[in-house]
Design a protein around this motif. Structure first.
Motif, PDB file in Angstrom:
ATOM      1  N   ASP A 108       0.825  -1.211   0.000  1.00 45.90           N
ATOM      2  CA  ASP A 108       0.000   0.000   0.000  1.00 45.90           C
ATOM      3  C   ASP A 108       0.858   1.258   0.000  1.00 45.90           C
ATOM      4  O   ASP A 108       0.588   2.215  -0.742  1.00 45.90           O
ATOM      5  CB  ASP A 108      -0.924   0.008   1.220  1.00 45.90           C
ATOM      6  N   VAL A 109       1.894   1.266   0.821  1.00 45.24           N
ATOM      7  CA  VAL A 109       2.763   2.446   0.897  1.00 45.24           C
ATOM      8  C   VAL A 109       3.521   2.625  -0.413  1.00 45.24           C
ATOM      9  O   VAL A 109       3.687   3.751  -0.907  1.00 45.24           O
ATOM     10  CB  VAL A 109       3.733   2.323   2.083  1.00 45.24           C
ATOM     11  N   ALA A 110       3.961   1.519  -1.019  1.00 47.96           N
ATOM     12  CA  ALA A 110       4.693   1.612  -2.284  1.00 47.96           C
ATOM     13  C   ALA A 110       3.811   2.195  -3.381  1.00 47.96           C
ATOM     14  O   ALA A 110       4.246   3.056  -4.169  1.00 47.96           O
ATOM     15  CB  ALA A 110       5.199   0.223  -2.691  1.00 47.96           C
ATOM     16  N   GLU A 111       2.554   1.747  -3.448  1.00 40.71           N
ATOM     17  CA  GLU A 111       1.639   2.288  -4.462  1.00 40.71           C
ATOM     18  C   GLU A 111       1.357   3.767  -4.214  1.00 40.71           C
ATOM     19  O   GLU A 111       1.233   4.556  -5.161  1.00 40.71           O
ATOM     20  CB  GLU A 111       0.341   1.470  -4.438  1.00 40.71           C
ATOM     21  N   ARG A 112       1.280   4.156  -2.972  1.00 36.25           N
ATOM     22  CA  ARG A 112       1.053   5.562  -2.643  1.00 36.25           C
ATOM     23  C   ARG A 112       2.231   6.419  -3.101  1.00 36.25           C
ATOM     24  O   ARG A 112       2.058   7.514  -3.633  1.00 36.25           O
ATOM     25  CB  ARG A 112       0.851   5.691  -1.124  1.00 36.25           C
ATOM     26  N   PHE A 113       3.453   5.899  -2.897  1.00 27.70           N
ATOM     27  CA  PHE A 113       4.630   6.634  -3.352  1.00 27.70           C
ATOM     28  C   PHE A 113       4.680   6.723  -4.884  1.00 27.70           C
ATOM     29  O   PHE A 113       5.087   7.756  -5.445  1.00 27.70           O
ATOM     30  CB  PHE A 113       5.915   5.959  -2.817  1.00 27.70           C
ATOM     31  N   LEU A 114       4.267   5.645  -5.556  1.00 26.81           N
ATOM     32  CA  LEU A 114       4.261   5.683  -7.012  1.00 26.81           C
ATOM     33  C   LEU A 114       3.284   6.728  -7.526  1.00 26.81           C
ATOM     34  O   LEU A 114       3.568   7.468  -8.482  1.00 26.81           O
ATOM     35  CB  LEU A 114       3.888   4.294  -7.571  1.00 26.81           C
ATOM     36  N   ARG A 115       2.114   6.795  -6.883  1.00 25.05           N
ATOM     37  CA  ARG A 115       1.145   7.819  -7.313  1.00 25.05           C
ATOM     38  C   ARG A 115       1.689   9.218  -7.051  1.00 25.05           C
ATOM     39  O   ARG A 115       1.477  10.142  -7.874  1.00 25.05           O
ATOM     40  CB  ARG A 115      -0.174   7.604  -6.542  1.00 25.05           C
TER      41      ARG A 115
END
Length: 317
Positions: free
Chosen positions: A307-314
């Motif tokens: 979840d945190v990785a996807e948030r950083f990608l966005r």
């Protein structure tokens, strides 16, 4: 210095280095007769050193505790080590020790040769101590000394213990080892009522009392490993195991021994075990080493990393 005075000082150093010496061993080490050893022992007694003598198997000469504390005989390495420890203790985690440590340090500094004072000063100047500033974690000196003596003498201990929830229970303990992280003190012990090993924080112990009866030591776990595991994982809801693509030594630079347990997984990889109550809060902390890593378990931490990785990608887009 006369030959006799030098020999008496050498005798004192030997008595301070080992619990019991036979007369023959002392005579052999000093290169004198047994009669000379007995005369030198009497000289030490005249100076206030309580030297006890016993006969039979296991007997010999033993330096005991007296009503007053006579001067200690320290070699240069011991003097430097003591001075450094006193400087640390002056700002340490044992209640009331700071002022006493400063007084002892001033006395030691007064008689210490200048070359040794320079060594102590160099170590002190090159060292910085991080303090937690939490006065409620200080350990009472009487508690520390009682547990240290009971550990040495294999003596039963009783104490009250306040857990994380504030509940107090009575404990009957067999103390095995004191462990300090610098910030806190822990006791590795066998809890007789729970029939299991425990690591207890000394600042949470109350009414500590040595019972006067002794126990036969059990085969104990490694104290440092047990306490490290207890404080890095056991208190937390989620315990993560993470494999890093870097050596144990490299990864250890990012974590303290009080926050994570690190085991080598080959020459170029290691596995870190650590706990937390909030999986998502662990994610930035797990990224600290700055190398490739894989969360092995539990699923909650794996999901939090995703979840945190996807948030950083966005955020990057």
């Amino acid at each position: 210095m006369s030959e006799t005075t030098s020999r008496v000082l050498q005798l004192l150093g030997l008595l301070q280095s080992r619990r019991v010496w036979s007369g023959d061993d002392l005579a052999d080490r000093l290169g004198v007769t047994g009669r000379s050893v007995r005369r030198d022992v009497e000289r030490l007694r005249d100076l206030g050193y309580p030297v006890h003598a016993s006969k039979g198997h296991g007997g010999g000469y033993q330096l005991g505790a007296g009503a007053a504390l006579p001067p200690l005989l320290l070699d240069p390495e011991e003097a430097v080590a003591m001075a450094v420890c006193l400087r640390v203790a002056a700002g340490g985690s044992v209640a009331g020790v700071g002022e006493s440590a400063l007084r002892a340090l001033s006395k030691l500094d007064q008689v210490m040769p200048s070359r040794l004072r320079a060594q102590v000063a160099a170590i002190h100047d090159a060292t910085t101590t991080l303090t937690s500033g939490q006065s409620d974690e200080l350990v009472e000196p009487d508690v520390l000394m009682t547990l240290a003596r009971a550990t040495r003498d294999h003596e039963h201990v009783s104490a009250g213990y306040v857990d994380r929830s504030g509940n107090t229970t009575d404990r009957r303990l067999e103390p095995y080892q004191l462990v300090t992280t610098g910030r806190r003190w822990y006791l590795l012990c066998f809890d007789r009522d729970r029939d299991d090993w425990r690591s207890l924080r000394l600042d949470r112990m109350t009414d500590v009392m040595a019972r006067g009866t002794t126990f036969t030591p059990r085969e104990a776990p490694d104290a440092a490993s047990y306490v490290r595991r207890a404080i890095t994982a056991s208190p937390y809801r989620y315990v993560a195991r993470v494999r890093y693509q870097a050596s144990k030594e490299a990864v250890a630079q990012s974590f303290s021994s009080a926050s994570a347990e690190i085991d080598a997984d080959g020459p170029e990889a290691c596995i870190v075990t650590a706990g937390a109550d909030d999986p998502e809060g662990m994610v930035p902390w797990l990224a600290l080493p700055g190398v490739e890593f894989e969360v092995l378990e539990p699923p909650e931490v794996i999901a939090a990393v995703r979840d945190v990785a996807e948030r950083f990608l966005r955020a990057a887009r």
